[in-house]
Design a protein around this motif. Structure first.
Motif, PDB file in Angstrom:
ATOM      1  N   GLY A 152       0.863  -1.239  -0.388  1.00 60.20           N
ATOM      2  CA  GLY A 152       0.100  -0.145  -0.134  1.00 60.20           C
ATOM      3  C   GLY A 152       0.782   1.009  -0.151  1.00 60.20           C
ATOM      4  N   SER A 153       2.174   1.305   0.406  1.00 59.56           N
ATOM      5  CA  SER A 153       2.728   2.633   0.644  1.00 59.56           C
ATOM      6  C   SER A 153       3.335   2.263  -0.615  1.00 59.56           C
ATOM      7  N   ALA A 154       4.299   1.057  -0.990  1.00 61.32           N
ATOM      8  CA  ALA A 154       5.177   1.401  -2.448  1.00 61.32           C
ATOM      9  C   ALA A 154       4.284   1.609  -3.532  1.00 61.32           C
ATOM     10  N   VAL A 155       3.052   0.996  -3.494  1.00 56.76           N
ATOM     11  CA  VAL A 155       2.214   1.695  -4.568  1.00 56.76           C
ATOM     12  C   VAL A 155       1.659   2.701  -4.624  1.00 56.76           C
ATOM     13  N   GLY A 156       1.916   4.341  -5.695  1.00 58.65           N
ATOM     14  CA  GLY A 156       1.120   5.393  -5.500  1.00 58.65           C
ATOM     15  C   GLY A 156       0.980   5.837  -5.969  1.00 58.65           C
ATOM     16  N   LEU A 157       1.355   6.651  -6.374  1.00 62.59           N
ATOM     17  CA  LEU A 157       1.336   7.717  -7.608  1.00 62.59           C
ATOM     18  C   LEU A 157       2.582   7.642  -8.280  1.00 62.59           C
ATOM     19  N   GLY A 158       3.664   6.804  -7.270  1.00 58.77           N
ATOM     20  CA  GLY A 158       4.819   6.778  -8.459  1.00 58.77           C
ATOM     21  C   GLY A 158       4.382   5.927  -9.196  1.00 58.77           C
ATOM     22  N   ASN A 159       3.396   4.750  -8.879  1.00 61.69           N
ATOM     23  CA  ASN A 159       3.464   3.835  -9.561  1.00 61.69           C
ATOM     24  C   ASN A 159       2.730   4.350 -11.525  1.00 61.69           C
ATOM     25  N   LEU A 160       1.783   5.245 -10.618  1.00 63.44           N
ATOM     26  CA  LEU A 160      -0.069   5.518 -11.907  1.00 63.44           C
ATOM     27  C   LEU A 160       0.736   6.715 -12.600  1.00 63.44           C
ATOM     28  N   PHE A 184       3.050  17.958  -0.662  1.00 63.52           N
ATOM     29  CA  PHE A 184       2.411  17.746  -2.174  1.00 63.52           C
ATOM     30  C   PHE A 184       1.920  17.183  -3.033  1.00 63.52           C
ATOM     31  N   TYR A 185       1.671  15.945  -2.079  1.00 62.31           N
ATOM     32  CA  TYR A 185       2.133  14.707  -2.720  1.00 62.31           C
ATOM     33  C   TYR A 185       0.268  14.482  -2.709  1.00 62.31           C
ATOM     34  N   SER A 186      -0.138  15.221  -1.321  1.00 62.08           N
ATOM     35  CA  SER A 186      -2.113  15.733  -1.332  1.00 62.08           C
ATOM     36  C   SER A 186      -1.641  16.693  -2.375  1.00 62.08           C
ATOM     37  N   PHE A 230      13.394   4.890  -6.195  1.00 63.87           N
ATOM     38  CA  PHE A 230      13.884   5.108  -4.491  1.00 63.87           C
ATOM     39  C   PHE A 230      12.303   5.808  -4.267  1.00 63.87           C
ATOM     40  N   PHE A 231      12.263   6.268  -4.584  1.00 65.72           N
ATOM     41  CA  PHE A 231      10.620   7.029  -4.834  1.00 65.72           C
ATOM     42  C   PHE A 231       9.590   6.190  -4.313  1.00 65.72           C
ATOM     43  N   THR A 232       9.679   5.211  -5.425  1.00 60.93           N
ATOM     44  CA  THR A 232       8.341   3.954  -5.663  1.00 60.93           C
ATOM     45  C   THR A 232       8.042   2.627  -4.131  1.00 60.93           C
ATOM     46  N   LEU A 233      10.021   2.911  -3.986  1.00 61.23           N
ATOM     47  CA  LEU A 233      10.012   1.497  -2.943  1.00 61.23           C
ATOM     48  C   LEU A 233       9.196   2.336  -1.850  1.00 61.23           C
ATOM     49  N   SER A 234       8.991   3.521  -1.360  1.00 63.48           N
ATOM     50  CA  SER A 234       9.412   4.318  -0.107  1.00 63.48           C
ATOM     51  C   SER A 234       9.827   4.058   0.705  1.00 63.48           C
ATOM     52  N   LEU A 235      11.398   4.383  -0.096  1.00 65.17           N
ATOM     53  CA  LEU A 235      12.724   4.703   0.666  1.00 65.17           C
ATOM     54  C   LEU A 235      13.481   5.410   1.678  1.00 65.17           C
ATOM     55  N   GLY A 236      13.813   5.421   2.609  1.00 68.53           N
ATOM     56  CA  GLY A 236      14.298   6.828   2.805  1.00 68.53           C
ATOM     57  C   GLY A 236      13.418   7.535   3.870  1.00 68.53           C
ATOM     58  N   MET A 237      12.593   7.668   4.492  1.00 64.24           N
ATOM     59  CA  MET A 237      11.476   8.395   4.660  1.00 64.24           C
ATOM     60  C   MET A 237      10.801   7.758   6.005  1.00 64.24           C
ATOM     61  N   GLY A 238      11.062   6.910   6.702  1.00 63.20           N
ATOM     62  CA  GLY A 238      10.937   5.813   7.798  1.00 63.20           C
ATOM     63  C   GLY A 238       9.720   5.224   7.423  1.00 63.20           C
ATOM     64  N   ALA A 239       9.111   5.126   6.190  1.00 64.14           N
ATOM     65  CA  ALA A 239       7.605   4.155   6.296  1.00 64.14           C
ATOM     66  C   ALA A 239       7.778   2.742   6.904  1.00 64.14           C
ATOM     67  N   LEU A 240       8.673   2.482   5.526  1.00 65.56           N
ATOM     68  CA  LEU A 240       9.170   1.125   5.839  1.00 65.56           C
ATOM     69  C   LEU A 240       9.151   0.083   7.453  1.00 65.56           C
ATOM     70  N   SER A 285      -3.345   5.027   0.205  1.00 60.03           N
ATOM     71  CA  SER A 285      -2.599   4.448   1.361  1.00 60.03           C
ATOM     72  C   SER A 285      -0.853   4.418   1.180  1.00 60.03           C
ATOM     73  N   SER A 286      -0.767   5.434   0.430  1.00 61.03           N
ATOM     74  CA  SER A 286       0.580   5.942   0.738  1.00 61.03           C
ATOM     75  C   SER A 286       0.517   7.216   2.022  1.00 61.03           C
ATOM     76  N   ALA A 287      -0.448   7.691   1.448  1.00 60.72           N
ATOM     77  CA  ALA A 287      -0.286   8.716   2.308  1.00 60.72           C
ATOM     78  C   ALA A 287       0.071   8.040   4.337  1.00 60.72           C
ATOM     79  N   ILE A 288      -0.982   7.627   4.056  1.00 60.80           N
ATOM     80  CA  ILE A 288      -1.476   7.210   5.749  1.00 60.80           C
ATOM     81  C   ILE A 288      -0.014   6.250   5.746  1.00 60.80           C
ATOM     82  N   SER A 289       0.946   6.003   5.271  1.00 56.93           N
ATOM     83  CA  SER A 289       1.820   5.338   6.105  1.00 56.93           C
ATOM     84  C   SER A 289       2.969   6.852   5.987  1.00 56.93           C
ATOM     85  N   MET A 290       3.183   7.643   5.176  1.00 56.66           N
ATOM     86  CA  MET A 290       3.673   8.759   5.646  1.00 56.66           C
ATOM     87  C   MET A 290       3.603   9.310   7.178  1.00 56.66           C
ATOM     88  N   ILE A 291       2.334   9.335   7.177  1.00 54.55           N
ATOM     89  CA  ILE A 291       1.892   9.760   8.344  1.00 54.55           C
ATOM     90  C   ILE A 291       2.625   9.355   9.629  1.00 54.55           C
TER      91      ILE A 291
HETATM   92  N1  TRP Z   1       5.948   5.206  -2.855  1.00 57.81           N
HETATM   93  C1  TRP Z   1       5.503   5.899  -2.870  1.00 57.81           C
HETATM   94  C2  TRP Z   1       4.834   6.210  -4.429  1.00 57.81           C
HETATM   95  O1  TRP Z   1       5.313   5.223  -5.036  1.00 57.81           O
HETATM   96  C3  TRP Z   1       6.022   6.944  -3.051  1.00 57.81           C
HETATM   97  C4  TRP Z   1       6.563   7.363  -1.326  1.00 57.81           C
HETATM   98  C5  TRP Z   1       7.602   7.679  -1.581  1.00 57.81           C
HETATM   99  C6  TRP Z   1       6.037   7.556  -0.309  1.00 57.81           C
HETATM  100  N2  TRP Z   1       8.150   7.746  -0.805  1.00 57.81           N
HETATM  101  C7  TRP Z   1       7.157   7.545   0.585  1.00 57.81           C
HETATM  102  C8  TRP Z   1       5.313   6.732   0.435  1.00 57.81           C
HETATM  103  C9  TRP Z   1       6.995   7.478   2.055  1.00 57.81           C
HETATM  104  C10 TRP Z   1       5.094   6.610   1.793  1.00 57.81           C
HETATM  105  C11 TRP Z   1       5.493   6.834   2.233  1.00 57.81           C
HETATM  106  O2  TRP Z   1       3.389   6.978  -5.096  1.00 57.81           O
END
Ligand code: TRP
Length: 481
Positions: free
Chosen positions: A19-27, A106-108, A227-237, A321-327
């Motif tokens: 849910g975190s990984a798949v988001g605007l990055g993929n679509l 800005f994702y929002s 990096f972006f698509t796997l939600s790396l480097g943001m503590g989400a995972l 589903s991505s945004a909740i993993s940033m919050i």
């Molecule tokens: N992976 C998300 C996407 O592909 C975007 C994203 C980047 C993200 N970093 C994140 C989502 C950190 C959640 C947490 O759209």
């Protein structure tokens, strides 16, 4: 205080991570970047980067979360203490919190555009529209601060509400409902695009390798995208990993995340390009691909308004589903550190992101040609936010790789990875040397935009990094008790 939240089911972590990984990055991002950078060649670099940087750092991040069982900031504080490493490593937690705050802001706003398009499609506002009408519709959306603020508010409030309800009642339930629905929608869109679009042309475009099509810039974009698509480097995972049951296999889960995430990006890319080629439009439209080219393609096809609306619902769901993993990581930190209630913590994070998001909103209209940011940095607020994420995400990822690679003991890693010695050594080699070196390249991406002040910035980063590393190694050589 460590967290006592654990996902209810073994499979929930995978669900949450996907849910975190798949988001605007993929679509949104993957298709337009592939479109701009020559399709197949972009895909190749992207997949290679996923393997040598994405997977190892993904494993490292989940590993740090699960072995600390705390939110990223408190977790790094705990791990640096128990490993007698410098407290500077705690900055991994702070960096990731800053990155999550900035990116969500800005994702929002962008996810809000999808709300607008769902509405426009449902009301049939775009039926029979021509290219100029669709393009001017997008322009007038961007020109309206109130509309953008409205959608941004709705999106972030919905995401905050889910996280506010708690890990089990909010996040788990929402994901269990949303993810299967999103899969069904994706398959519906794919079927539709096979029936009404030009799938052979899309496959030819996305899968044919033309190495000459790939510029250096495209190469760096592919690395940044992985990096972006796997939600790396943001503590989400890391935050989600902290709730992962001890027994679940980490390497297998990480591999599953990467495969599903890539499959979704490919399916979305194929479907979108099939529709775009079917309507004889240009695939290299850049960020407008989803919001101008694609709606135009939908208007030309049977039942396009309805399918278009369904498509934008998919975009919104994937983005939520991505945004909740940033919050979650920041909210969990506030709960642990300041003993706030979950509702209070989520409110603080959400309101901060909302406020910061207004800068991006205004950068499209009120400040379009002239802003405090233009004057100071010669880029817009939106571009500044994007730029900051391209600095913070790799930096966080770099430090995660170094810490997991150098500070953790063989025994700890074995306990978490539960894998063969061979893979353990390969992984360790990757996170110690290969991924950090590759990440340094991703950094370069930012250079053309901010040459001037990037130099002291990189200088500062290198000094902090070297300082942190030296403290770590000094600590490692002290006798262990
Ligand atoms: N992976 C998300 C996407 O592909 C975007 C994203 C980047 C993200 N970093 C994140 C989502 C950190 C959640 C947490 O759209």
């Amino acid at each position: 205080m460590s967290t006592n939240n654990i996902w209810t089911h073994k499979g929930t972590f995978l669900l949450a991570a996907v849910g975190s990984a798949v988001g605007l990055g993929n679509l949104w991002r993957f298709p337009y970047l592939a479109g701009e950078n020559g399709g197949g060649a972009f895909l190749l670099v992207y997949i290679v980067t996923l393997c040598i940087v994405g997977v190892p750092i993904l494993i490292a991040e989940i590993l740090l979360g699960r072995s600390s069982r705390r939110s990223p900031i408190m977790g790094m504080r705990f791990l640096s203490r128990t490993h007698k490493a410098s407290r500077a490593w705690e900055s991994i937690g702070w960096l990731s919190a800053a990155a999550a705050l900035i990116i969500l802001s800005f994702y929002s706003v962008i996810a809000g555009w999808a709300l607008h398009y769902t509405w426009r499609m449902l009301t049939g506002a775009l039926i029979d529209a021509d290219a100029a009408t669709v393009a001017s519709g997008f322009e007038s959306l961007l020109a309206s601060p109130s509309l953008l603020t409205l959608y941004h508010t709705l999106f972030i409030a919905a995401s905050g509400l889910i996280v506010g309800l708690g890990v089990h009642r909010g996040i788990e339930n929402a994901l269990r409902l949303m993810m299967p629905a999103l899969l069904v929608i994706l398959l519906v869109i794919l079927t539709y695009s096979v029936m009404h679009g030009d799938m052979p042309a899309a496959a030819d475009f996305l899968l044919t390798l033309q190495l000459s099509d790939l510029s250096f810039e495209g190469w760096l974009a592919a690395m940044g995208q992985s990096f972006f698509t796997l939600s790396l480097g943001m503590g989400a995972l890391m935050a989600y990993g902290a709730y992962m049951p001890g027994k679940a296999s980490l390497s297998r889960t990480a591999l599953a995340i990467v495969i599903i995430d890539t499959a979704v990006a490919l399916i979305a890319g194929l479907a979108i390009f099939a529709l775009v080629f079917g309507a004889e439009l240009d695939p290299a439209e850049g960020p407008g691909l989803m919001f101008t080219t694609l709606p135009l393609a939908f208007t030309e096809m049977p039942g396009g308004s309805l399918i278009g609306a369904v498509f934008f619902v998919l975009v919104i769901g994937a983005a939520i589903s991505s945004a909740i993993s940033m919050i979650e990581p920041v909210a969990a930190f506030l709960v642990e550190r300041f003993d706030l209630s979950r509702a209070q913590s989520v409110a603080i994070m959400t309101i901060a992101c909302w406020g910061l998001g207004l800068l991006s909103v205004f950068s499209f209209n009120v400040w379009a040609s002239d802003s405090p940011f233009h004057t100071a940095l010669s880029i817009s607020a939106f571009e500044l936010m994007e730029l900051l994420t391209h600095i913070l995400m790799p930096l966080g990822g770099l430090m995660v790789a170094l810490f997991a690679g150098w500070a953790l003991t063989h025994g700890e890693i074995m306990k978490e990875l539960q894998t063969s010695e061979g893979w353990l050594h390969t992984w360790r080699f990757l996170v110690r040397f290969v991924s950090p070196a590759a990440v340094a390249f991703i950094f370069l991406r930012a250079i053309p935009q901010i040459e001037g002040y990037l130099i002291p910035l990189i200088g500062a980063v290198v000094i902090v990094g070297a300082f942190a590393a030296s403290r770590l190694f000094r600590a490692k050589h002290q006798p262990k008790h």
